[in-house]
Structure formats: C-alpha cells, structure tokens
Design a protein around this motif. Structure first.
Motif, short mmCIF file in Angstrom:
data_model
loop_
_atom_site.label_atom_id
_atom_site.label_comp_id
_atom_site.label_asym_id
_atom_site.label_seq_id
_atom_site.Cartn_x
_atom_site.Cartn_y
_atom_site.Cartn_z
N SER A 167 0.87 -1.09 -0.01
CA SER A 167 -0.02 -0.06 0.07
C SER A 167 0.87 1.30 0.04
O SER A 167 0.64 2.32 -0.73
CB SER A 167 -1.00 -0.16 1.23
N ARG A 186 -2.05 9.38 12.28
CA ARG A 186 -2.61 9.91 11.05
C ARG A 186 -1.80 10.07 10.13
O ARG A 186 -1.84 9.72 8.77
CB ARG A 186 -3.60 11.10 11.32
N LYS A 196 -1.17 7.91 6.36
CA LYS A 196 -1.01 8.64 5.36
C LYS A 196 0.03 8.02 4.47
O LYS A 196 0.04 7.72 3.40
CB LYS A 196 -1.18 10.05 5.42
N SER A 232 -4.79 6.02 4.45
CA SER A 232 -5.78 6.98 4.74
C SER A 232 -7.08 6.76 4.00
O SER A 232 -8.28 7.38 4.45
CB SER A 232 -5.27 8.39 4.75
N HIS A 233 -7.08 6.33 2.66
CA HIS A 233 -8.40 5.96 2.26
C HIS A 233 -8.34 4.08 2.01
O HIS A 233 -7.25 3.66 1.99
CB HIS A 233 -8.74 6.73 0.93
N SER A 234 -9.44 3.58 2.16
CA SER A 234 -9.50 2.17 2.02
C SER A 234 -9.13 1.61 0.75
O SER A 234 -9.68 2.04 -0.20
CB SER A 234 -10.93 1.69 2.66
N LYS A 236 -9.39 -1.37 -1.86
CA LYS A 236 -10.33 -2.40 -2.33
C LYS A 236 -9.36 -3.59 -2.57
O LYS A 236 -8.58 -3.72 -3.65
CB LYS A 236 -11.33 -2.19 -3.35
N GLY A 277 -8.27 -1.24 7.50
CA GLY A 277 -8.69 -0.50 6.57
C GLY A 277 -8.81 -0.96 5.23
O GLY A 277 -9.36 -0.56 4.41
N SER A 325 -10.35 -3.14 2.59
CA SER A 325 -11.66 -3.79 2.28
C SER A 325 -11.75 -5.19 1.59
O SER A 325 -11.30 -4.86 0.14
CB SER A 325 -12.49 -2.76 1.85
N ASP A 355 -8.07 -2.45 -6.05
CA ASP A 355 -6.91 -1.96 -5.86
C ASP A 355 -5.78 -3.16 -5.90
O ASP A 355 -4.67 -3.14 -6.67
CB ASP A 355 -6.60 -1.20 -4.69
#
Lengths: 220, 220
Positions: free
Chosen positions: A203, B73, B77, B82-84, B86, B109, B111, B148
């Motif tokens: 990620s 945080r 990042k 910071s965003h999930s 897929k 996080g 998903s 992703d």
C-alpha cells in the motif's frame, strides 16, 4: 568462523530463494549454473548472487559456474536444513491448516509432527494427516519429542501465553503468525511474521506511485 | 518531495508496526508518547524510531513527544491507508480463508470485497461473510469494482496465471502468497510473500547458535 554478524538478513532471505531455485534446477536435470542463471526470474542481479554467496565462502569456479548439487547442499547446510527440524503448529484454525499443508514447508524438510488446539472438539482429528491434540498436551509433547520449532497460529489474545508454554517446554525457535508481536528469552530464536505488514508495504508503494504520477503531471 | 529512493524497506515495515502500536495506544486513551514509548515492546530502540520518522518529516515536539492521534494519522497517510483499499482474494482454500479473516488486514482498513475459486462447488458460498465467486468472474469483477489489490492464495502451479488475469483486469498491486515467485509488469506493484522463507531464516539462526555453542565449547 563465519563473520555472521555482518550478514544482512535480506541476504539470508535471498539464499533461501536461491536454494529453492537450485532445487528446481536439480530436479530438471541441470548440473551447472552461472550466477546469472540463479538470479533469473528473481528480483536480484547476478552481482547480488555472487555477493550473497561470498559471505559464506567460495563456491563456484571462474568461467565455469557453480555445480548445482554441490552449491545447493552448501546453501541448505548454511540454512540449517541439512537435518530435518521438528515442528509443531499451535492453533488448528484456517491459518494452522494452511500452514500444515504449505508446500514450501514440506518441500524443505521441516517435519510437522502435530498440531494443537484449545477446541477440544478438534482434538483427535487431523489436519492434512497431522494429528491434532488438545492444548494441555502441548508441553508434554514438545518435551518428549524434542521439538525444535513452535509455529504459533492462534488468535492475537493468546499468542504470548502460547509462546510461554512452548518456551518452557524447550523449543529452540518460535515462528509467530498471530497478528501481535510476542517476546521470548534471548536463548529462544523468534520471528514475528505479521502478514498485514506485507499488505501495508504494498500500500505504501501504491501511494508513492500516485504521488509521483501527481508530481509528474504538475511539472508538465 | 519525499526522498523515497533512500528509505529502506525495513523502515517501512517498522512504520507499519509503529502505527499499529499507536492504534492500540489511541484506543487506550493515551494522547502523548515519547519515541521510547513507541519502541517499547518491539525490537527497535527509541533512536531507531526517531530515525525512521525523520525520513518523512518532523513530527514530535522536543521535550514533549508526539501527539498520538496526529502521528498515527500521518503514518497511515504515508502507508497509503488514509483511504480504504479494495482487495480481492483469489483462492478460497485454507490460506484464502485464513487471510479473509486475518485481523491485521481488517483492522487496518483494507476492504476485502470478494474471494474467487476454481472449484465451482465453492462458488455461491462465502468465506467469513465474503462472497465466493467462480474464477471466470474474476476479470469482470476487478474491472467493475476497480479493485486495487489482488491477494493470490492459489497453488504454486496456477500462481502466475492468476496474476496475469489480475494484471489484465487492472489491479494496481499484487500480494502473492503462493510458494512460487511470480512476476508483474513494472506498473503493477508486487510483493511475493513466501511463508517458508521465515521458517528458513529461523532455521539459519538456530544453526548459527549451534555453531557458536560448538565453538565456545572448543575454546574451553
């Protein structure tokens, strides 16, 4: 004596990969290889292969290459694989089941003697032909069979407790797959394998790629 | 811009561990920490923590420490969390099942949208509440849902083929757990996770310990 202090862990990881590739070559009937052949299909370069091997001695013949069987025997010796290590798996859930049949373990001569689970209904059963015993027998089994390595595949909450039992019973090493870091006394080798770390490294690189793409656009 | 070329992968691995520890502290109501607090319970030192964080900017306040929430945080990042993201899992055997419920993934996080299996009898079922679809739907699903990351948990023999499908369908990253290294084009990030490598690193250190014990005895 090997100057083992100086050997980066990444080199040991690569030796393990080389050795598996040599296994494959050996089975395919290949007898001699170059460092280039060894690095083919992997991330490293032939120079990296030569550097990694040089930590442990001189193996090849200049202009000729490496004898596949001979080199692989040496690598296995370095990796502590020349005699089979006795392993138990603690936790007979999905992860324990996956590990019990993981081809990578079995191919490499680790001998998985038994699995253990707190769930009494699983005891008496088996996991891919490995017998499952109840947890309270773990200590006795490890002592009697002089188990070398305990593989921990229990939930995070019981990971340390499981490790403590294994350590008291006399294992020499612990491979912990529970998503929680555990500790052992100095005399017991420990590897915490957090599977999600790999996902987060991936990620990180995905985020980096986005960042660079954004920067490249901004510069246009 | 981040000088990301220079950041060793081990530092990223540690950031991931720090961030999980900060999660835990945050949940426990801790608001400020020192680098010592962050390194507690891990292998590293407080100096290591400071050095790792310094790759990415200045976070703490000298003499005060780090704001737990703020630092976490930032780390998330950096780690692209910071965003999930897929994710699909390919292979609904024991390993796929273990990964689908791996607390480390879910907590962080990622998903997990679906699992896929070649075994038609598994399709229509579910893996810890994640639906299992037949393999032939993989390509379409990845495209439609803009997945992703593809997690590969199939047997070694079908690993590359699975990766090729995922790549063509447009994933940005692959996490390969099959005990066989695969390759991707440059634009698709790849992590090969060979679980047996960890076992062999452990075995290497066990061998080393024996060797040293032998030498110590010989010197007496």
């Amino acid at each position: 004596m090997l100057k083992t202090e100086k050997i980066p862990e990444a080199a040991i990881t690569r030796l393990s990969v080389y050795s598996r590739h040599l296994n494959y070559l050996e089975q395919s009937g290949v007898t001699t290889v170059s460092s280039q052949d060894i690095s083919d299909g992997m991330d490293g370069s032939s120079a990296q292969v030569r550097k990694d091997l040089a930590y442990f001695g001189e193996f090849g013949t200049r202009g000729v290459g490496y004898d596949v069987r001979d080199l692989n025997r040496n690598l296995k010796k370095i990796l502590g694989l020349s005699h089979s290590l006795k392993v138990v798996i603690v936790g007979a859930g999905n992860l324990g089941a996956a590990l019990s049949q993981y081809k990578g373990f079995l191919d490499r001569g680790f001998s998985i003697l038994a699995a253990f689970d707190r769930d009494m209904s699983k005891a008496g059963g088996s996991l891919n032909q490995i017998p499952i015993y109840p947890m309270y027998k773990l200590d006795e089994f490890v002592r009697q069979n002089q188990v070398d390595i305990g593989v921990v595949a229990v939930p995070a909450a019981s990971a340390q407790e499981t490790v403590d039992i294994l350590v008291r019973a006399g294992v020499r090493g612990i491979l912990n797959f529970a998503p929680k870091a555990v500790t052992t006394p100095n005399e017991v080798e420990l590897r915490n394998v957090d599977l999600s770390v790999n996902m987060e490294i991936l990620s990180f690189y995905l985020g980096l790629k986005e960042l660079r793409a954004g920067e490249a656009e901004a510069q246009e």
